[in-house]
Structures are given as C-alpha cells and as structure tokens.
Write an enzyme that holds these catalytic residues in place. Structure first.
Site, PDB file in Angstrom:
ATOM      1  N   LYS A 209       0.837  -1.215   0.000  1.00 21.91           N
ATOM      2  CA  LYS A 209       0.000   0.000   0.000  1.00 21.91           C
ATOM      3  C   LYS A 209       0.867   1.259   0.000  1.00 21.91           C
ATOM      4  O   LYS A 209       0.664   2.173  -0.787  1.00 21.91           O
ATOM      5  CB  LYS A 209      -0.928   0.026   1.237  1.00 21.91           C
ATOM      6  CG  LYS A 209      -1.803  -1.199   1.381  1.00 21.91           C
ATOM      7  CD  LYS A 209      -2.664  -1.144   2.632  1.00 21.91           C
ATOM      8  CE  LYS A 209      -1.896  -1.151   3.944  1.00 21.91           C
ATOM      9  NZ  LYS A 209      -1.173  -2.423   4.227  1.00 21.91           N
TER      10      LYS A 209
ATOM     11  N   ARG B 244      11.774  -5.962   4.362  1.00 21.19           N
ATOM     12  CA  ARG B 244      11.580  -4.504   4.267  1.00 21.19           C
ATOM     13  C   ARG B 244      12.629  -3.750   5.079  1.00 21.19           C
ATOM     14  O   ARG B 244      12.971  -4.117   6.197  1.00 21.19           O
ATOM     15  CB  ARG B 244      10.191  -4.105   4.763  1.00 21.19           C
ATOM     16  CG  ARG B 244      10.031  -2.583   4.779  1.00 21.19           C
ATOM     17  CD  ARG B 244       8.615  -2.133   4.911  1.00 21.19           C
ATOM     18  NE  ARG B 244       7.965  -2.708   6.065  1.00 21.19           N
ATOM     19  CZ  ARG B 244       6.662  -2.657   6.276  1.00 21.19           C
ATOM     20  NH1 ARG B 244       5.880  -2.068   5.394  1.00 21.19           N
ATOM     21  NH2 ARG B 244       6.149  -3.198   7.337  1.00 21.19           N
TER      22      ARG B 244
ATOM     23  N   ARG C  18       0.081  -8.721  13.674  1.00 26.28           N
ATOM     24  CA  ARG C  18      -0.521  -7.775  12.718  1.00 26.28           C
ATOM     25  C   ARG C  18      -1.414  -8.495  11.728  1.00 26.28           C
ATOM     26  O   ARG C  18      -2.485  -7.999  11.374  1.00 26.28           O
ATOM     27  CB  ARG C  18       0.588  -7.025  11.977  1.00 26.28           C
ATOM     28  CG  ARG C  18       1.213  -5.934  12.826  1.00 26.28           C
ATOM     29  CD  ARG C  18       2.573  -5.544  12.319  1.00 26.28           C
ATOM     30  NE  ARG C  18       2.539  -4.929  11.026  1.00 26.28           N
ATOM     31  CZ  ARG C  18       3.557  -4.936  10.168  1.00 26.28           C
ATOM     32  NH1 ARG C  18       4.684  -5.533  10.497  1.00 26.28           N
ATOM     33  NH2 ARG C  18       3.450  -4.346   9.006  1.00 26.28           N
TER      34      ARG C  18
END
Ligand code: AP5
Ligand code: MG
Length: 211
Positions: A15, A124, A168
């Site tokens: 996103k 990431r 999460r």
C-alpha cells in the site's frame, strides 16, 4: 475531479509503496497513519510516547485517537483536492466515522497472498528520514544502510519482527478484512491483484481511473 481514495489490504501488500507512486499521478497527498505514528514516536511527542508499545507489538491504536488524528489531517488545505488514505480506516468504527466527515470516491483493496506479504515484510528496510520502503531483495538501496533518495539511515521496523508480524496479520484478519465487504456493500470497492511487481500494480491502479 478530486479522488478521495482508501488503500485497504494486509500488512506488506504494498500500500505504502504504491501510494508514493500514485500520489504523483493524482496530485494528492499520501496520508499514512502508520507514518504519522512513526514520526511521532521518533520525535517523542505525547502521541508518540502513547502509541510506541502498541505499534511495536503489532496491535492497533485506539479508534478515538486515530479518528481524531485523521479528521484533523483531512481538514488541512492540501487534502481538499483529493487524498490517498493508507492504513485508515482499519476498523468498522473508523470507516463509519470517516463517512461522517469525508466522502470517499473509491476503496482499493490490495489483494496479496500470505506467502507474498511474509516475504515482503521479512525483507523490508525503511528510511528513517524520508520513510521510503526499501527491500533487501526486491528493491535494495546501493548501500544497505543509506537511503539512495535522501541519504538518511535505513532501519528495520520493530513491528516487522516475526512475532509482531503474526499479530498484525491476525489483527488484520479480525478487524480490518471485514471492511472489504463494508465498502463492497457501499458500492465503493475496487480490487487490485497486488502479488505482482510494483510497475504491474501501478498499471492496475491507472486502469481503474483511466490515467
Ligand atoms: P502501517 O504502517 O500502516 O503498517 P501496515 O498496515 O501493517 O502496512 P505496512 O506498512 O506493513 O504494509 P504496506 O502495505 O504499506 O507495504 P509496503 O509498501 O511497505 O501501520 C503500522 C501500525 O500503526 C499498525 O500496526 C498499528 O499499530 C498502527 N496503525 C496504523 N493505522 C492505524 C489505524 N487506522 N488504526 C489503529 N492503528 C493504526 O511494502 C512492504 C515491502 O514490500 C517493502 O519492503 C516494499 O519495498 C516491498 N514491496 C512493496 N510492493 C512490492 C511489489 N509489488 N513487489 C515487490 N516488492 C514490493
Ligand atoms: Mg505501509
């Protein structure tokens, strides 16, 4: 026409990465609640001190705080000609509140498999200064610790550790995934297959709006 967009999807779906590209195309700000919270944590503001432990562990910040933050942010001038909301709403209460103070054009669901999101989150690396999302394998900076875009330090988010990632994903399934149906029923949902590369995802985004 101003586009008021919501980016929905699991952690690691891409996103934030797509929002950075899409905002140039629609000339509207990218508003990421996660980025706002991380900036507050780095600056050690009252908000940052309040949310740090929640975010590091992978839980959700309370609705009242998050809704107030977005209501104030959308009232700023740069959001009057469209916006990309990345990471908000994340609960039905947030979606209901948003519909009371802003008119959403489309909610775009970034559909990515568990396998894909785990690989993306596992690699990431984030710039501390400009917030850009690098990836060890898919999009590495030239020097692993320095951002090519701004020269800032690069770090791994605390909530990208394995335990927080599992939490999460569980929180996403329980509290945020129901918004896909919520926006479908409102006639506002679009789907993007987010399993392919960034350029393919950008093309899918452009096709929705004939850009
Ligand atoms: P937030 O920062 O929003 O985290 P998230 O939703 O978990 O989403 P991510 O940022 O992990 O994923 P992304 O989809 O943006 O993926 P990215 O583009 O980086 O929120 C953090 C926390 O803040 C929450 O856990 C919560 O505590 C709190 N919070 C935020 N909003 C809240 C709210 N509304 N209510 C309550 N609490 C809230 O991509 C991931 C990686 O993959 C990157 O390394 C990237 O380089 C790579 N990549 C991306 N796309 C591709 C691609 N197409 N191909 C290959 N690699 C790719
Ligand atoms: Mg993000």
């Amino acid at each position: 026409m101003a586009l008021n967009l919501i980016f929905l999807g699991p952690p690691g779906a891409g996103k934030g990465t797509l929002a950075v590209r899409a905002k140039e195309l629609i000339n509207a700000p990218h508003i990421s609640t996660g980025n706002i919270f991380r900036e507050a944590i780095a600056a050690k503001t009252d908000l940052g001190l309040k949310v740090k432990a929640i975010i590091d562990s992978g839980g959700l910040v309370d609705d009242e705080t998050t809704i107030a933050l977005i209501k104030e942010r959308l009232a700023q001038k740069d959001a009057s000609n469209g916006y990309i909301l990345d990471g908000f709403p994340r609960t039905t209460a947030q979606a209901e509140a948003l519909s009371g103070f802003s008119s959403v054009t489309k909610a775009i669901n970034f559909d990515a498999t568990d396998d894909v999101v785990l690989k993306r989150l596992g690699g990431r690396r984030v710039c501390r200064k400009c917030g850009f999302n690098w990836h060890k394998t898919f999009n590495p900076p030239k020097n692993e610790n320095i951002c090519d875009k701004c020269g800032g330090d690069i770090y791994t988010r605390d909530d990208d550790k394995a335990e927080a990632v599992q939490k999460r994903l569980a929180v996403y399934r329980e509290q945020t995934a129901p918004l896909i149906d919520w926006y479908k029923k409102a006639g506002l949902l679009c789907e993007i297959n987010a399993n392919s590369g960034v350029e393919e995802t950008l093309i899918a985004f452009k096709n929705i709006f004939n850009l």
